[in-house]
Design a protein around this motif. Sequence first.
Motif, PDB file in Angstrom:
ATOM      1  N   TRP A 147      47.906  38.463  92.286  1.00  0.00           N
ATOM      2  CA  TRP A 147      47.040  39.225  91.393  1.00  0.00           C
ATOM      3  C   TRP A 147      46.545  40.510  92.053  1.00  0.00           C
ATOM      4  O   TRP A 147      46.204  41.482  91.376  1.00  0.00           O
ATOM      5  N   ARG A 148      46.537  40.557  93.365  1.00  0.00           N
ATOM      6  CA  ARG A 148      46.057  41.753  94.064  1.00  0.00           C
ATOM      7  C   ARG A 148      47.006  42.943  93.912  1.00  0.00           C
ATOM      8  O   ARG A 148      46.632  44.083  94.166  1.00  0.00           O
ATOM      9  N   ARG A 149      48.255  42.690  93.495  1.00  0.00           N
ATOM     10  CA  ARG A 149      49.238  43.752  93.393  1.00  0.00           C
ATOM     11  C   ARG A 149      49.077  44.566  92.114  1.00  0.00           C
ATOM     12  O   ARG A 149      49.721  45.609  91.953  1.00  0.00           O
ATOM     13  N   PHE A 150      48.255  44.092  91.196  1.00  0.00           N
ATOM     14  CA  PHE A 150      48.165  44.746  89.898  1.00  0.00           C
ATOM     15  C   PHE A 150      46.824  45.464  89.741  1.00  0.00           C
ATOM     16  O   PHE A 150      45.770  44.909  90.061  1.00  0.00           O
ATOM     17  N   PRO A 151      46.836  46.696  89.244  1.00  0.00           N
ATOM     18  CA  PRO A 151      45.569  47.405  89.017  1.00  0.00           C
ATOM     19  C   PRO A 151      44.758  46.718  87.932  1.00  0.00           C
ATOM     20  O   PRO A 151      45.305  46.096  87.023  1.00  0.00           O
ATOM     21  N   LYS A 152      43.453  46.839  88.049  1.00  0.00           N
ATOM     22  CA  LYS A 152      42.577  46.224  87.067  1.00  0.00           C
ATOM     23  C   LYS A 152      42.724  46.916  85.715  1.00  0.00           C
ATOM     24  O   LYS A 152      42.932  48.123  85.631  1.00  0.00           O
ATOM     25  N   LEU A 153      42.606  46.124  84.665  1.00  0.00           N
ATOM     26  CA  LEU A 153      42.676  46.641  83.310  1.00  0.00           C
ATOM     27  C   LEU A 153      41.270  46.675  82.715  1.00  0.00           C
ATOM     28  O   LEU A 153      40.459  45.776  82.963  1.00  0.00           O
ATOM     29  N   LYS A 154      41.007  47.687  81.916  1.00  0.00           N
ATOM     30  CA  LYS A 154      39.718  47.778  81.233  1.00  0.00           C
ATOM     31  C   LYS A 154      39.858  47.221  79.829  1.00  0.00           C
ATOM     32  O   LYS A 154      40.776  47.578  79.089  1.00  0.00           O
ATOM     33  N   ALA A 155      38.958  46.330  79.468  1.00  0.00           N
ATOM     34  CA  ALA A 155      39.031  45.672  78.169  1.00  0.00           C
ATOM     35  C   ALA A 155      38.582  46.589  77.044  1.00  0.00           C
ATOM     36  O   ALA A 155      37.662  47.398  77.197  1.00  0.00           O
ATOM     37  N   SER A 156      39.242  46.453  75.900  1.00  0.00           N
ATOM     38  CA  SER A 156      38.833  47.160  74.692  1.00  0.00           C
ATOM     39  C   SER A 156      37.447  46.703  74.257  1.00  0.00           C
ATOM     40  O   SER A 156      37.035  45.567  74.513  1.00  0.00           O
ATOM     41  N   GLU A 157      36.745  47.583  73.597  1.00  0.00           N
ATOM     42  CA  GLU A 157      35.448  47.212  73.039  1.00  0.00           C
ATOM     43  C   GLU A 157      35.595  46.470  71.714  1.00  0.00           C
ATOM     44  O   GLU A 157      34.619  45.917  71.196  1.00  0.00           O
ATOM     45  N   LYS A 158      36.787  46.458  71.152  1.00  0.00           N
ATOM     46  CA  LYS A 158      37.012  45.735  69.900  1.00  0.00           C
ATOM     47  C   LYS A 158      36.873  44.231  70.124  1.00  0.00           C
ATOM     48  O   LYS A 158      37.428  43.695  71.080  1.00  0.00           O
ATOM     49  N   PRO A 159      36.159  43.540  69.258  1.00  0.00           N
ATOM     50  CA  PRO A 159      36.057  42.081  69.420  1.00  0.00           C
ATOM     51  C   PRO A 159      37.352  41.393  69.021  1.00  0.00           C
ATOM     52  O   PRO A 159      38.154  41.923  68.237  1.00  0.00           O
ATOM     53  N   ILE A 160      37.573  40.230  69.572  1.00  0.00           N
ATOM     54  CA  ILE A 160      38.702  39.392  69.201  1.00  0.00           C
ATOM     55  C   ILE A 160      38.176  38.016  68.814  1.00  0.00           C
ATOM     56  O   ILE A 160      37.073  37.620  69.195  1.00  0.00           O
ATOM     57  N   ASP A 161      38.959  37.287  68.030  1.00  0.00           N
ATOM     58  CA  ASP A 161      38.680  35.881  67.768  1.00  0.00           C
ATOM     59  C   ASP A 161      39.544  35.030  68.684  1.00  0.00           C
ATOM     60  O   ASP A 161      40.512  35.507  69.285  1.00  0.00           O
TER      61      ASP A 161
ATOM     62  N   LEU B  52      43.335  42.672  75.474  1.00  0.00           N
ATOM     63  CA  LEU B  52      43.489  43.937  74.748  1.00  0.00           C
ATOM     64  C   LEU B  52      42.791  45.010  75.564  1.00  0.00           C
ATOM     65  O   LEU B  52      41.603  44.893  75.864  1.00  0.00           O
ATOM     66  N   THR B  53      43.545  46.060  75.944  1.00  0.00           N
ATOM     67  CA  THR B  53      42.977  47.089  76.819  1.00  0.00           C
ATOM     68  C   THR B  53      42.217  48.141  76.020  1.00  0.00           C
ATOM     69  O   THR B  53      42.287  48.188  74.785  1.00  0.00           O
ATOM     70  N   ASP B  54      41.536  49.002  76.757  1.00  0.00           N
ATOM     71  CA  ASP B  54      40.790  50.086  76.114  1.00  0.00           C
ATOM     72  C   ASP B  54      41.719  51.110  75.476  1.00  0.00           C
ATOM     73  O   ASP B  54      41.268  51.984  74.728  1.00  0.00           O
ATOM     74  N   LYS B  55      43.035  50.999  75.738  1.00  0.00           N
ATOM     75  CA  LYS B  55      44.027  51.872  75.097  1.00  0.00           C
ATOM     76  C   LYS B  55      44.751  51.141  73.962  1.00  0.00           C
ATOM     77  O   LYS B  55      45.805  51.580  73.500  1.00  0.00           O
ATOM     78  N   ASP B  56      44.171  50.027  73.528  1.00  0.00           N
ATOM     79  CA  ASP B  56      44.735  49.216  72.446  1.00  0.00           C
ATOM     80  C   ASP B  56      46.113  48.653  72.785  1.00  0.00           C
ATOM     81  O   ASP B  56      46.944  48.431  71.901  1.00  0.00           O
ATOM     82  N   GLU B  57      46.356  48.396  74.052  1.00  0.00           N
ATOM     83  CA  GLU B  57      47.605  47.770  74.482  1.00  0.00           C
ATOM     84  C   GLU B  57      47.381  46.269  74.657  1.00  0.00           C
ATOM     85  O   GLU B  57      46.368  45.846  75.221  1.00  0.00           O
ATOM     86  N   THR B  58      48.319  45.483  74.169  1.00  0.00           N
ATOM     87  CA  THR B  58      48.240  44.034  74.322  1.00  0.00           C
ATOM     88  C   THR B  58      48.800  43.628  75.673  1.00  0.00           C
ATOM     89  O   THR B  58      49.854  44.105  76.093  1.00  0.00           O
ATOM     90  N   VAL B  59      48.087  42.743  76.351  1.00  0.00           N
ATOM     91  CA  VAL B  59      48.529  42.235  77.648  1.00  0.00           C
ATOM     92  C   VAL B  59      49.214  40.890  77.430  1.00  0.00           C
ATOM     93  O   VAL B  59      48.639  39.972  76.838  1.00  0.00           O
ATOM     94  N   PHE B  60      50.467  40.791  77.903  1.00  0.00           N
ATOM     95  CA  PHE B  60      51.242  39.557  77.777  1.00  0.00           C
ATOM     96  C   PHE B  60      51.381  38.928  79.158  1.00  0.00           C
ATOM     97  O   PHE B  60      51.849  39.564  80.107  1.00  0.00           O
TER      98      PHE B  60
END
Length: 271
Positions: free
Chosen positions: A13-27, A139-147
């Motif tokens: 996990w240390r090899r990957f840059p941190k992602l910023k979460a979207s402010e949009k809520p999810i269920d 879901l990132t702050d750029k509206d990208e889905t993380v798989f």
Amino acid sequence: MTSRELRYRFFSWRRFPKLKASEKPIDVVIPIIAKDLAVLPLCLEGIRTCVANTVKDIYIVAPDIPEIRCFCEENALQYVNECDVFGYSPYELDVVCCGLNRSGWLFQQFVKLSGKIGTCQHYLCIDADHILIRPHVFLTDKDETVFYMSYENHQPYYDEINRLLHGVQLDNLSYVAHKMLFDKEELKRLHDTISANHDGKPWQQVILDTIDRNEISCFSEFETYGNFMQNKIQRPWLQKRLRYANKSDYESLRKKYKSGRWSLTFPNYIN
């Protein structure tokens, strides 16, 4: 050290840059049956501790059993009767593969792909026996889905994807990571694509008509959606499988297995 362990080491996990979460809520949507109540509290703690996105509501999709309804009331969860999702029960599917009834197994995948539950555009589906122990952005702050993915693979899943989607470009990895964020707009596009490829039949009927019933595990909702989606961020799932004998309270599990792992699973096939 096995090749799989080497791959997991590479995907630290240390090899990957941190992602910023979207402010949009999810269920969050979790299909369960009664036996899942034994592990579900750990799953819920993982969601509430480690999902970086704002969770609006958690929906439990399940048969109408008093024990499950009571659990939902006590834990501020939204109960959904599984028969209300499509207007029929799992048993009406009557799916038998290799002599085993797989109706419930396939039905819960239909539920995840349905896009019918919750009020948010995005919803996280997670298996009841899966426990997050490190922060996850879906879901990132750029509206990208993380798989979340691994190098595991099961050829019958890819064969079915090709029958459904007619030559979609397949990724050389697996998205069967016990969790996935779905976008209702993209799900409609998936449903429409499957239907258009098969003379306008409803997407569920196409799957029922095309699965290989000589394979016990002949379809994967996560694999199908993950390969269908084009724009995505990939992260390793870095999970550890555990037996029920290793079950403990959430904080103890988190401290014990936090080194190099993002999640834990108590799968049926080893318990």
